[in-house]
Structures are given as C-alpha cells and as structure tokens.
Design a protein around this motif. Structure first.
Motif, PDB file in Angstrom:
ATOM      1  N   TRP A 224     -12.053 -64.553 -16.230  1.00  0.00           N
ATOM      2  CA  TRP A 224     -11.920 -65.330 -14.980  1.00  0.00           C
ATOM      3  C   TRP A 224     -13.257 -65.264 -14.238  1.00  0.00           C
ATOM      4  O   TRP A 224     -13.481 -64.438 -13.363  1.00  0.00           O
ATOM      5  N   THR A 225     -14.183 -66.139 -14.658  1.00  0.00           N
ATOM      6  CA  THR A 225     -15.491 -66.157 -13.995  1.00  0.00           C
ATOM      7  C   THR A 225     -15.753 -67.561 -13.484  1.00  0.00           C
ATOM      8  O   THR A 225     -15.157 -68.536 -13.971  1.00  0.00           O
ATOM      9  N   ILE A 226     -16.680 -67.620 -12.530  1.00  0.00           N
ATOM     10  CA  ILE A 226     -17.017 -68.930 -11.945  1.00  0.00           C
ATOM     11  C   ILE A 226     -17.470 -69.884 -13.045  1.00  0.00           C
ATOM     12  O   ILE A 226     -17.064 -71.051 -13.103  1.00  0.00           O
ATOM     13  N   GLU A 227     -18.271 -69.365 -13.956  1.00  0.00           N
ATOM     14  CA  GLU A 227     -18.823 -70.200 -15.023  1.00  0.00           C
ATOM     15  C   GLU A 227     -17.720 -70.758 -15.937  1.00  0.00           C
ATOM     16  O   GLU A 227     -17.688 -71.945 -16.260  1.00  0.00           O
ATOM     17  N   GLU A 228     -16.815 -69.873 -16.341  1.00  0.00           N
ATOM     18  CA  GLU A 228     -15.718 -70.293 -17.216  1.00  0.00           C
ATOM     19  C   GLU A 228     -14.853 -71.356 -16.532  1.00  0.00           C
ATOM     20  O   GLU A 228     -14.425 -72.327 -17.153  1.00  0.00           O
ATOM     21  N   ILE A 229     -14.620 -71.134 -15.238  1.00  0.00           N
ATOM     22  CA  ILE A 229     -13.767 -72.081 -14.492  1.00  0.00           C
ATOM     23  C   ILE A 229     -14.477 -73.437 -14.390  1.00  0.00           C
ATOM     24  O   ILE A 229     -13.873 -74.500 -14.588  1.00  0.00           O
ATOM     25  N   GLN A 230     -15.761 -73.358 -14.124  1.00  0.00           N
ATOM     26  CA  GLN A 230     -16.532 -74.600 -14.015  1.00  0.00           C
ATOM     27  C   GLN A 230     -16.493 -75.379 -15.337  1.00  0.00           C
ATOM     28  O   GLN A 230     -16.282 -76.596 -15.357  1.00  0.00           O
ATOM     29  N   ASN A 231     -16.675 -74.653 -16.430  1.00  0.00           N
ATOM     30  CA  ASN A 231     -16.633 -75.299 -17.749  1.00  0.00           C
ATOM     31  C   ASN A 231     -15.263 -75.907 -18.031  1.00  0.00           C
ATOM     32  O   ASN A 231     -15.150 -77.009 -18.579  1.00  0.00           O
ATOM     33  N   THR A 232     -14.228 -75.169 -17.637  1.00  0.00           N
ATOM     34  CA  THR A 232     -12.872 -75.661 -17.856  1.00  0.00           C
ATOM     35  C   THR A 232     -12.648 -76.969 -17.099  1.00  0.00           C
ATOM     36  O   THR A 232     -12.109 -77.947 -17.632  1.00  0.00           O
ATOM     37  N   LEU A 233     -13.078 -76.975 -15.846  1.00  0.00           N
ATOM     38  CA  LEU A 233     -12.903 -78.193 -15.040  1.00  0.00           C
ATOM     39  C   LEU A 233     -13.637 -79.375 -15.678  1.00  0.00           C
ATOM     40  O   LEU A 233     -13.111 -80.485 -15.754  1.00  0.00           O
ATOM     41  N   LYS A 234     -14.852 -79.099 -16.167  1.00  0.00           N
ATOM     42  CA  LYS A 234     -15.648 -80.169 -16.792  1.00  0.00           C
ATOM     43  C   LYS A 234     -14.922 -80.719 -18.015  1.00  0.00           C
ATOM     44  O   LYS A 234     -14.848 -81.925 -18.227  1.00  0.00           O
ATOM     45  N   GLU A 235     -14.411 -79.793 -18.785  1.00  0.00           N
ATOM     46  CA  GLU A 235     -13.731 -80.204 -20.020  1.00  0.00           C
ATOM     47  C   GLU A 235     -12.493 -81.052 -19.708  1.00  0.00           C
ATOM     48  O   GLU A 235     -12.286 -82.114 -20.298  1.00  0.00           O
ATOM     49  N   VAL A 236     -11.717 -80.585 -18.744  1.00  0.00           N
ATOM     50  CA  VAL A 236     -10.507 -81.339 -18.395  1.00  0.00           C
ATOM     51  C   VAL A 236     -10.890 -82.717 -17.849  1.00  0.00           C
ATOM     52  O   VAL A 236     -10.265 -83.726 -18.175  1.00  0.00           O
ATOM     53  N   GLN A 237     -11.931 -82.734 -17.068  1.00  0.00           N
ATOM     54  CA  GLN A 237     -12.349 -84.024 -16.490  1.00  0.00           C
ATOM     55  C   GLN A 237     -12.815 -84.990 -17.585  1.00  0.00           C
ATOM     56  O   GLN A 237     -12.516 -86.182 -17.551  1.00  0.00           O
ATOM     57  N   SER A 238     -13.522 -84.416 -18.579  1.00  0.00           N
ATOM     58  CA  SER A 238     -14.050 -85.288 -19.640  1.00  0.00           C
ATOM     59  C   SER A 238     -12.916 -85.937 -20.443  1.00  0.00           C
ATOM     60  O   SER A 238     -13.096 -86.982 -21.065  1.00  0.00           O
ATOM     61  N   LYS A 239     -11.750 -85.310 -20.390  1.00  0.00           N
ATOM     62  CA  LYS A 239     -10.615 -85.875 -21.140  1.00  0.00           C
ATOM     63  C   LYS A 239      -9.770 -86.813 -20.270  1.00  0.00           C
ATOM     64  O   LYS A 239      -8.749 -87.316 -20.715  1.00  0.00           O
ATOM     65  N   SER A 240     -10.191 -86.979 -19.025  1.00  0.00           N
ATOM     66  CA  SER A 240      -9.387 -87.814 -18.112  1.00  0.00           C
ATOM     67  C   SER A 240     -10.113 -89.131 -17.849  1.00  0.00           C
ATOM     68  O   SER A 240     -11.339 -89.182 -17.860  1.00  0.00           O
ATOM     69  N   VAL A 241      -9.335 -90.173 -17.594  1.00  0.00           N
ATOM     70  CA  VAL A 241      -9.978 -91.443 -17.236  1.00  0.00           C
ATOM     71  C   VAL A 241     -10.332 -91.478 -15.749  1.00  0.00           C
ATOM     72  O   VAL A 241     -11.055 -92.346 -15.284  1.00  0.00           O
ATOM     73  N   LEU A 242      -9.786 -90.520 -15.011  1.00  0.00           N
ATOM     74  CA  LEU A 242     -10.041 -90.494 -13.560  1.00  0.00           C
ATOM     75  C   LEU A 242     -11.431 -89.952 -13.260  1.00  0.00           C
ATOM     76  O   LEU A 242     -11.921 -89.059 -13.940  1.00  0.00           O
ATOM     77  N   LYS A 243     -12.016 -90.547 -12.212  1.00  0.00           N
ATOM     78  CA  LYS A 243     -13.391 -90.148 -11.886  1.00  0.00           C
ATOM     79  C   LYS A 243     -13.491 -89.610 -10.467  1.00  0.00           C
ATOM     80  O   LYS A 243     -12.677 -89.960  -9.604  1.00  0.00           O
ATOM     81  N   GLY A 244     -14.500 -88.813 -10.227  1.00  0.00           N
ATOM     82  CA  GLY A 244     -14.857 -88.362  -8.872  1.00  0.00           C
ATOM     83  C   GLY A 244     -13.676 -87.866  -8.068  1.00  0.00           C
ATOM     84  O   GLY A 244     -12.893 -87.036  -8.529  1.00  0.00           O
ATOM     85  N   LYS A 245     -13.567 -88.426  -6.870  1.00  0.00           N
ATOM     86  CA  LYS A 245     -12.502 -88.018  -5.923  1.00  0.00           C
ATOM     87  C   LYS A 245     -11.108 -88.115  -6.527  1.00  0.00           C
ATOM     88  O   LYS A 245     -10.251 -87.288  -6.282  1.00  0.00           O
ATOM     89  N   ASP A 246     -10.893 -89.197  -7.300  1.00  0.00           N
ATOM     90  CA  ASP A 246      -9.547 -89.429  -7.843  1.00  0.00           C
ATOM     91  C   ASP A 246      -9.121 -88.291  -8.749  1.00  0.00           C
ATOM     92  O   ASP A 246      -7.942 -88.004  -8.923  1.00  0.00           O
ATOM     93  N   PHE A 247     -10.105 -87.646  -9.337  1.00  0.00           N
ATOM     94  CA  PHE A 247      -9.799 -86.503 -10.190  1.00  0.00           C
ATOM     95  C   PHE A 247      -9.768 -85.215  -9.350  1.00  0.00           C
ATOM     96  O   PHE A 247      -8.802 -84.452  -9.387  1.00  0.00           O
ATOM     97  N   PHE A 248     -10.845 -85.010  -8.588  1.00  0.00           N
ATOM     98  CA  PHE A 248     -10.996 -83.698  -7.948  1.00  0.00           C
ATOM     99  C   PHE A 248     -10.064 -83.447  -6.759  1.00  0.00           C
ATOM    100  O   PHE A 248      -9.634 -82.327  -6.542  1.00  0.00           O
ATOM    101  N   LYS A 249      -9.758 -84.488  -6.006  1.00  0.00           N
ATOM    102  CA  LYS A 249      -8.932 -84.264  -4.822  1.00  0.00           C
ATOM    103  C   LYS A 249      -7.547 -83.714  -5.182  1.00  0.00           C
ATOM    104  O   LYS A 249      -7.124 -82.690  -4.649  1.00  0.00           O
ATOM    105  N   PRO A 250      -6.834 -84.406  -6.123  1.00  0.00           N
ATOM    106  CA  PRO A 250      -5.521 -83.841  -6.492  1.00  0.00           C
ATOM    107  C   PRO A 250      -5.618 -82.466  -7.142  1.00  0.00           C
ATOM    108  O   PRO A 250      -4.771 -81.601  -6.900  1.00  0.00           O
ATOM    109  N   ILE A 251      -6.670 -82.261  -7.932  1.00  0.00           N
ATOM    110  CA  ILE A 251      -6.814 -80.955  -8.595  1.00  0.00           C
ATOM    111  C   ILE A 251      -7.032 -79.866  -7.534  1.00  0.00           C
ATOM    112  O   ILE A 251      -6.436 -78.794  -7.584  1.00  0.00           O
TER     113      ILE A 251
END
Ligand code: GLU
Length: 493
Positions: free
Chosen positions: A423-450
């Motif tokens: 549970w590190t900042i880096e791992e979490i950041q990478n996880t978020l990037k990976e999940v985002q890359s698999k989503s069609v949602l961009k920017g706010k539409d992705f990050f706000k609900p998350i």
C-alpha cells in the motif's frame, strides 16, 4: 545641528490607543524600508500623551507584533540610542519646559476657557457654516486678568499664537506641494491643563531631538502638519524634515478602513492567530500603496528593503483586498520546504482522528499547495479525513454514477486495490492509471466518481495521496458500499 547630517532617520510613532492595525503596520514598514534602502536608522517611538485613550496592552501589541513581522527598530525604548527617551511619558517635563519658554517669549498664551465654553463656541460656528476654530478670546486677556485667574487656581491650557494670514507649506514627498493658511487654523493647544503636551507639540520636539529626517505617515495627519511647522518655527528649530503622507487604505465600498468594522480582519494579531506567515504579511503590506519598478508582487522583506523608493508610492486610495492577501500568503506556503511548513502549521491544528494520527505529517502536507493560513487546515482535515459513511441519497444526488462505465471501473479498481501487496503512493497511482487506461471515461468523468466512492469527496488534493492516507481498509469499505448501494438501487428500480 541636525540639518548638517545627511543620515536618513525615520520613525514609526504609534499611540498605544488600540491594537496594532494594518494601517499602522504599513506605516511602520514603509518607514523601515525607506531607512534601510538609504542605509539609515529606523526608530520606534511610543506616543502615549493621550493618557485617557491609552489601552492597557497597546504598547505590547505594537512592540510584539513589530518584532513578529521582523520590522526591527534600530532605536526604541527597548534598545535606546542616544536620542531618547523613546516613550513620551518619560518626557513630560521636557515638553512642559518648552511650553513655558514659548510663554516667556510671548509666542504662546494661557487659555482659561472651559471645555464647555469651547464646545459651545464650536457648535455656534458650525451652525453658521464657519470653520470651527478657537475665537482666541484668551489671547487678549490683560496681565492682571491672567494673574487673577491663576490666583484663583482656574485651570488653563497653553496655546500657540498663530500669525494671521500666514501660509505654511511643504513639498510633500508623495503628494507634491501642500499649503495651509492660518486663517483656516486654530491657535493650537500645546500643553493641556493637566500639564501634558498635546500630540502636535510633543511630535515636533521629539522629531527634533531624534534628528528625524523623513516622516512617512497616514494621510489623516496632513492637517496636523501645518501646526507642526508653526510649532517648529516658534521653537526656533532649524532641522530639515521632509513629510510624506501615505495613501488612505479603503475597503471594497471605497470607505476608509474603520477599526469598527469587525468583519474585516484589520489587526496584525488576527492574522497572526489565523496562522499567516509573517513574511506574507509584510509582503502584502508592501503592496498597499507601493509598487516595484518591475511590478513583481512576491518578494521577501530583504529585497523590498533594497528596492524601496518614494517615487513608486501612490497617493491614490489603496484597496485592502483580502483575496489578494490570501493569494500572497498561499505563495509563501507553496515555497516553504516541507519541514518548515510542518513546524509552522502544527501549532495551529487541533483536529485529529485515527486516520490523521497514523500519518500526521503526510496529511498536513497534502494541503501545502492549497492553504493561505494554517487555521484553514482544521476544516480541510475534517472534510477530507473524517471518514463518514456515504449514503444512498448522496450517491443519487451526486449524479456521478449514472454512466454504466463507471461501475465497471469501480469494480476493477476495487479488485486491484484489494489485491495490492504494497500500500504505497506509487502502487496506488499505478493502479489508478491502469484502471483509467481500461476505461472509456476521461478526466473528470473518471476521477470525480472514483474520488467520491473512495473518499466521499468530489474535490480535494491528489487522489492517489488521499487514497493512500485514508488507508486500504477504509477505501475498500467505501468503494464496496457505494457499489452495493448502486446495485440495490438498480434492483429496486
Ligand atoms: N502617534 C500618531 C498616530 O498614532 C502618529 C504621529 C506621526 O506619525 O506623526 O497616529
């Protein structure tokens, strides 16, 4: 004497009749900067002749806060130089002697008028639309009348005799030539009936004794200057002294800042208690009527003390813009190194809980680029880390989960976060990037609900840091509960 010396000597001369005010602080600062820019001497003199109006902690408030702002005097009653006393109450006998000298020289006279008589006279003149000045009644008393009154112990003040129809003028350092004619002036009281000098009288003697070369002060003193010139002349002082009257500081309605407007924070103590860095305050004060040639707005005191010059002082009203103050201050927090920031803000923070106490420093640091004063942190910490349950109503009202795509992303994020080994900042950041890359949602539409699903907030500092600080258990619990609320809500239609 003093006109032979070229040394710049300025003074800040507060009357301790209230707390240290923004206007006073600016006057102190500009006198300090002007002295420093010219290798001169900056003096603090306490003007406490108005004994009825002095407040108990008035002197301390001035001295302590000047020190806090790092506006250090070269001479004051705490670090006296050769020209003291630096507090007027220790000089009453000196002023009295000068007043008596003027009496002996027939340049002054005793005035036996009572306050009631003077008030009635003033009102009468005002009602006729005339300038409310003294009738000079006592100027014409005979020697015998004077002696009789003295024998009867009738209290008297001493007034200076002004010549009729005489101009007093000076080349104001900020406003150019200013002229007053004695026809619009009253014979000024120089010594009150309690034998204490008036402000105008004491100032002239002190400025002479302290060899003051330049006086920068508020514009409310413009009308005092001709009196001071007349007193100086009567005393035969030949010192060369230049006056500059600073711009008035106004609020957003264009009115002069009134100490009675308690909504507006006007005392240096207020800012200090709110956790503004002192360097931000002096920086902001510099902008109240002074602008640098290069228009730079963020600069430390040391830089200002090299750059300061009278040419860039404005005479037009200066708006006291609190939002600007917040902005200036936020720049100072941004520039602080982490350890300085932490040691500065910690004294101001009282909100705490389990999440915060686990990672106090990191929780405080996430707001470093955001705050303007340290006291803001309590509400930010509470808002961000209070770990409150997200209700179904909040989920619906947020309208953040209407797109089916986001549910897929949340499910994937939940899975990934749950299986994270570290549970590190880096791992979490990478996880978020990976999940985002698999989503069609961009920017706010992705990050706000998350953000909302993991931290129950729609806005805040960098999400990966917040997720890290809230902690694995709570974040997983939050996302799980949001997902199950959405599912139940879909099922229930
Ligand atoms: N004591 C005065 C005041 O507090 C200042 C006098 C001056 O600067 O001449 O307003």
């Amino acid at each position: 004497m003093s006109n032979q010396t070229k040394i710049v000597r300025t003074r800040y001369a507060p009357s301790p009749t209230g707390l240290f005010h923004i206007g006073g602080a600016r006057t102190a600062l500009f006198n300090y900067l002007f002295a420093k820019a010219n290798n001169g001497i900056f003096i603090v003199r306490i003007e406490n002749t108005d004994v009825e109006r002095n407040v108990e902690n008035g002197i301390d408030s001035q001295i302590n806060n000047l020190k806090w702002l790092k506006i250090f005097p070269d001479e004051s009653y705490i670090n006296p130089g050769l020209y003291g006393p630096y507090i007027q109450s220790e000089k009453f006998d000196v002023y009295e002697k000068y007043a008596e000298k003027l009496l002996d020289e027939n340049k002054a006279y005793r005035c036996f008028c009572t306050p009631e008589e003077l008030d009635a006279e003033r009102k009468k003149r005002l009602s006729k639309g005339e300038t409310p000045k003294y009738s000079k009644k006592c100027r014409h008393l005979t020697e015998q009348e004077i002696n009789n009154k003295i024998k009867k112990n009738i209290p008297f003040s001493i007034r200076l005799k002004l010549e009729e129809n005489k101009n007093y003028e000076w080349e104001d350092l900020i406003r150019g030539k200013i002229i007053f004619n004695t026809e619009s002036m009253s014979d000024p009281v120089i010594l009150k009936s309690n034998k204490i000098a008036t402000y105008n009288f004491a100032v002239v003697i002190d400025d002479y004794d302290m060899q003051i070369s330049h006086v920068l002060r508020g514009e409310e003193h413009i009308s005092n200057t001709p009196y001071q010139l007349a007193i100086k002349e009567a005393l035969g002082f030949d010192n060369d002294i230049k006056f500059g009257h600073l711009s008035v500081i106004v609020d957003e309605t264009g009115k002069k800042l009134s100490k009675r407007n308690i909504e507006l924070k006007q005392f240096i103590e207020d800012y200090r208690n709110m956790g503004f860095p002192e360097a931000a305050i002096t920086n902001f004060l510099c902008l109240l009527g002074w602008s640098r040639k290069d228009n730079k707005e963020i600069f430390p005191l040391i830089e200002a003390s090299k750059e300061f010059s009278l040419e860039q002082l404005s005479s037009s009203p200066t708006f006291f813009d609190f939002n600007k103050m917040l902005w200036v201050s936020s720049q100072y927090f941004k520039e602080m190194d982490d350890s300085k920031y932490l040691s500065f803000v910690k004294d101001f923070v009282s909100y705490d809980n389990e999440i915060i106490s686990k990672n106090k420093d990191e929780c405080l640091l996430v707001f470093k680029n955001q705050i303007s004063y340290a006291k803001e942190l309590d509400s930010l910490l509470e808002e961000t880390f209070s770990n409150k349950e997200i209700t179904r109503k909040e989920i619906i009202d947020s309208k953040l989960f209407e797109n089916k795509e986001i549910i897929n992303s949340l499910e994937l994020l939940l899975k990934k976060l749950t299986s994270l080994k570290k549970w590190t900042i880096e791992e979490i950041q990478n996880t978020l990037k990976e999940v985002q890359s698999k989503s069609v949602l961009k920017g706010k539409d992705f990050f706000k609900p998350i953000r909302f699903a993991s931290s129950s907030k729609e806005h805040g500092p960098e999400l990966f840091k917040i997720i890290y600080l809230i902690g694995k258990d709570i974040v997983i619990k939050n996302i799980t509960s949001v997902l199950s609320e959405i599912k139940r809500w879909e099922y229930e239609g």
